[in-house]
Write a protein that holds these residues in place. Structure first.
Motif, PDB file in Angstrom:
ATOM      1  N   GLN A 399       0.669  -1.101   0.103  1.00  0.00           N
ATOM      2  CA  GLN A 399      -0.134  -0.077  -0.043  1.00  0.00           C
ATOM      3  C   GLN A 399       0.758   1.355   0.104  1.00  0.00           C
ATOM      4  OE1 GLN A 399      -2.625  -0.311   3.170  1.00  0.00           O
ATOM      5  NE2 GLN A 399      -3.849  -2.023   2.501  1.00  0.00           N
ATOM      6  N   GLU A 400       1.798   1.349   0.783  1.00  0.00           N
ATOM      7  CA  GLU A 400       2.830   2.495   0.853  1.00  0.00           C
ATOM      8  C   GLU A 400       3.482   2.590  -0.660  1.00  0.00           C
ATOM      9  OE1 GLU A 400       5.375   1.596   4.036  1.00  0.00           O
ATOM     10  OE2 GLU A 400       3.974   2.196   5.633  1.00  0.00           O
ATOM     11  N   ALA A 401       4.127   1.603  -1.239  1.00  0.00           N
ATOM     12  CA  ALA A 401       4.598   1.908  -2.516  1.00  0.00           C
ATOM     13  C   ALA A 401       3.641   2.189  -3.443  1.00  0.00           C
ATOM     14  CB  ALA A 401       5.105   0.383  -2.870  1.00  0.00           C
ATOM     15  N   ILE A 402       2.400   1.752  -3.573  1.00  0.00           N
ATOM     16  CA  ILE A 402       1.438   2.094  -4.377  1.00  0.00           C
ATOM     17  C   ILE A 402       1.017   3.480  -4.268  1.00  0.00           C
ATOM     18  CG2 ILE A 402      -0.988   1.614  -5.382  1.00  0.00           C
ATOM     19  CD1 ILE A 402      -0.386  -1.444  -5.126  1.00  0.00           C
ATOM     20  N   ALA A 403       0.794   3.999  -3.120  1.00  0.00           N
ATOM     21  CA  ALA A 403       0.392   5.207  -2.677  1.00  0.00           C
ATOM     22  C   ALA A 403       1.443   6.236  -3.193  1.00  0.00           C
ATOM     23  CB  ALA A 403       0.409   5.349  -1.164  1.00  0.00           C
ATOM     24  N   ARG A 404       2.527   6.067  -3.853  1.00  0.00           N
ATOM     25  CA  ARG A 404       3.513   6.871  -4.269  1.00  0.00           C
ATOM     26  C   ARG A 404       3.258   7.110  -5.576  1.00  0.00           C
ATOM     27  NH1 ARG A 404       9.268   4.328  -3.402  1.00  0.00           N
ATOM     28  NH2 ARG A 404       9.736   6.435  -4.057  1.00  0.00           N
ATOM     29  N   ILE A 405       2.432   6.455  -6.386  1.00  0.00           N
ATOM     30  CA  ILE A 405       2.082   6.827  -7.717  1.00  0.00           C
ATOM     31  C   ILE A 405       1.163   7.871  -7.879  1.00  0.00           C
ATOM     32  CG2 ILE A 405       1.006   5.744  -9.778  1.00  0.00           C
ATOM     33  CD1 ILE A 405       1.541   2.883  -8.799  1.00  0.00           C
ATOM     34  N   PRO A 406       1.501   8.960  -8.673  1.00  0.00           N
ATOM     35  CA  PRO A 406       0.798  10.040  -8.720  1.00  0.00           C
ATOM     36  C   PRO A 406      -0.653  10.071  -9.350  1.00  0.00           C
ATOM     37  CG  PRO A 406       2.580  10.403 -10.216  1.00  0.00           C
ATOM     38  CD  PRO A 406       2.753   9.064  -9.422  1.00  0.00           C
ATOM     39  N   ASP A 407      -0.695   9.200 -10.293  1.00  0.00           N
ATOM     40  CA  ASP A 407      -1.765   9.174 -11.422  1.00  0.00           C
ATOM     41  C   ASP A 407      -2.920   8.430 -10.651  1.00  0.00           C
ATOM     42  OD1 ASP A 407      -3.424   9.519 -14.049  1.00  0.00           O
ATOM     43  OD2 ASP A 407      -3.081   7.554 -13.772  1.00  0.00           O
TER      44      ASP A 407
END
Length: 635
Positions: A399-407
């Protein structure tokens, strides 16, 4: 360099944008209207067959409906040719027949100095190439021959040789009239700290010239012939010409190859690039002796929307992949993706091509894996998930990794793919509810041809968007809590609710994980007691799952459409400067249509529904309209 007011506007007015873009594309004459300055072509920034790239001479803008590239003539020159801003202005000024404004003295001096350094590096490149033909370079030529580089390959990549002499290159360049300070500033020579005579940086090495996107020699890479050398590879130092974190080896020829349909392949070193190019993969580049940087990633995406990273099949290659995952996630999105090829253990592209041929390399490229696969492998390989805590830790990391995606849309698809992989790993039957019915794509199957259940459209209070958002969110949570067997089916949508209220967030966590927290219980009781959400438990809990799921999906449709519209409007306000471009207009049209579909879903032909089904639908519609969305009486 400062430009006078109105200069750029005059440039754009004098040169139709189609004249700037025309050499890079093939116009679709059937779709274009030349008289109106309305042009269509396959996009030069990503591979496609249809003409989705549009430019308008009247507005002076281009927009791709596929990868969403957009901008004016200067933007196109910078993105397509890798030019700096002032360089793009100069190109456009030459096309328009306009003189460039006078530079200030400091800017003119820096430009002249840069030109002089480029003359030094070009002279050094020629000298290195001549040295490769001498007797002193016999060992170097033999090495290149063993690596499969014939004379044609040496000429193509301008490979040279630096003899093992401290002063030969310095002396040769000084004889040609170059200043010693310029030789040192260009990174070819160096000055000892003790003030002694200058010496050549590259000695006893095979030399690989490094050129930028405009085919200018900006530096060198050298491979040591001595196996005991302190550094096997040595690059030019940072200087006014050379920034190794912002350039790629072979980027100019690779851009040409990619424009003709070749994939952009990112290998590790110079010899890998040369081997790939000789095998027919001309779109190969390499970082310059360092891990890939953010600037290099952006340069790759200017060449191709989906570069393929070819990693060596060893521990170092795996470490490089893990670093690149963290670097790329905050930058990725539509038109900026990565794919990965992991080579067999102990092999680099050069080894693979020699042992198995170009067919093996092409097969690997065809099976290149997306970034989400490497993210998943990194977080799951060599881990055991035999406890709730370990599973929770995995979920938290992902979740923390995916949350870094801006789009937002990209994040959603990443979440969907991670969820699918999670189901495969833990073996849960996420596609079947407790009732035993199968569901597909988050919607119930009626078991009859064309039997999708009609989703009722409740009346939403439209005078306060925040209140409507809260009501929709609360209804979704409450129905999911009352009908637990629907949670696996609707889970992907449920997870995207992201409630702002802490107690509702706790309830959502409980629904997704099976926990039973105090905050979650309080939120559930609050929802059950809400006057707007006065759900009659026996009605929701006793009805057919298919009908309740249809209502639930409609609620999610409306909530997601409303939130997307709000986000798009905020984005539009930030983007609009004067007249909105057609990309923004198109997005607003799409979000408006999405809201309309959610708020007024199409009614299926009910002639094949039996009377009981019709009566039940009417009952549910009346129930939702009168109970869920009933406004309190006005005082």
């Amino acid at each position: 360099m400062s430009l006078p007011p109105g200069y750029l506007d005059e440039l754009r007015t004098r040169v139709p944008i189609s004249r700037v873009i025309g050499p890079k594309v093939i116009w679709d004459q059937r779709k274009s209207n030349q008289a109106r300055g309305d042009w269509w072509a396959p996009c030069p920034f990503h591979q496609e067959k249809s003409a989705s790239f549009h430019c308008d001479d009247q507005k002076g803008f281009y927009y791709c409906f596929g990868c969403h590239a957009k901008g004016d003539a200067l933007t196109f020159l910078r993105e397509a040719d890798g030019l700096e801003f002032i360089e793009a202005v100069k190109v456009l000024a030459a096309e328009a027949g306009m003189a460039m404004p006078e530079q200030d003295p400091g800017e003119r001096q820096r430009s002249d100095r840069r030109s002089k350094l480029l003359e030094v590096t070009e002279a050094a490149c020629r000298w290195f190439r001549l040295q490769l033909q001498t007797a002193a370079a016999t060992e170097a030529r033999d090495y290149l021959a063993r690596r499969g580089l014939d004379q044609a390959a040496r000429d193509r990549f301008e490979i040279g040789y630096a003899p093992d002499s401290r002063t030969a290159l310095i002396a040769a360049l000084r004889e040609k009239g170059f200043d010693e300070n310029a030789i040192i500033e260009a990174g070819i020579g160096a000055k000892p700290d003790d003030g002694g005579a200058s010496y050549s940086r590259f000695r006893g090495r095979i030399i690989f010239p490094i050129r930028d996107g405009r085919d200018r020699c900006i530096g060198f890479g050298g491979r040591a012939m001595d196996p005991d050398a302190r550094a096997k590879y040595l690059n030019s130092p940072e200087n006014p010409l050379f920034d190794k974190g912002r350039n790629l080896y072979n980027v100019g020829p690779a851009r040409v190859a990619v424009s003709k349909g070749q994939p952009l392949i990112v290998a590790e070193g110079y010899m890998d690039v040369i081997a790939l190019a000789q095998a027919g993969f001309a779109g190969a580049v390499a970082p310059l002796g360092t891990a890939i940087t953010e600037d290099q990633l952006r340069l790759m995406w200017r060449v191709s929307p989906e570069p393929v990273i070819a990693l060596d099949g060893d521990a170092a290659g795996q470490r490089a992949a893990n670093r690149l995952i963290d670097l790329a996630l905050p930058l990725t999105g539509p038109g900026q993706a990565l794919r990965f090829v992991v080579l067999p253990a102990g092999q680099d592209p050069d080894d693979l091509l020699k042992s198995s041929g170009s067919g093996a390399m092409k097969a690997l490229l065809d099976q290149a894996r997306p970034l989400v696969d490497l993210l998943w492998n990194r977080e799951t390989e060599s881990h055991r998930f035999d406890s709730p805590e370990r599973k929770a830790a995995l979920d938290r990391r992902l979740q923390e990794a995916i949350a870094r995606i801006p789009d937002e849309l990209t994040r959603q698809h990443y979440s969907d793919e991670i969820r699918r992989k999670r189901r495969e790993l833990f073996g849960s039957d996420w596609q079947r509810g407790k009732s035993g019915k199968r569901f597909r794509d988050g919607r119930a199957s009626s078991g009859r041809p064309g039997g999708a259940i009609r989703a009722v459209a409740p009346v939403i209070p439209d005078d306060d968007p925040r209140a409507a958002d809260s009501l929709l969110e609360g209804a979704c949570l409450l129905i999911c809590a009352l009908r637990a067997e629907l949670q696996p089916v609707i889970e992907q949508r449920l997870e995207r609710l992201l409630p702002r209220d802490s107690e509702r967030a706790a309830l959502l966590h409980d629904l997704l994980t099976g926990d039973d927290s105090d905050a979650g219980r309080r939120a559930l009781e609050t929802l059950r007691a809400d006057s707007h959400l006065g759900l009659t438990p026996h009605l929701i809990e006793s009805q057919d799952a298919e009908n309740v799921l249809a209502i639930l999906n409609n609620l999610f449709d409306r909530l997601e459409a409303q939130r997307a519209a709000g986000a798009e409007l905020a984005r539009a306000e930030a983007e609009i400067q004067g007249e909105a471009d057609e990309g923004l207009t198109w997005r607003m049209q799409q979000i408006t249509r999405a809201r309309h579909r959610a708020e007024r879903p199409e009614l299926e032909d009910s002639s094949d529904l039996d009377e009981d089904r019709g009566a039940l639908s009417a009952q549910l519609e009346q129930f939702v309209n009168e109970e869920i969305w009933r406004k309190p009486p006005r005082r």
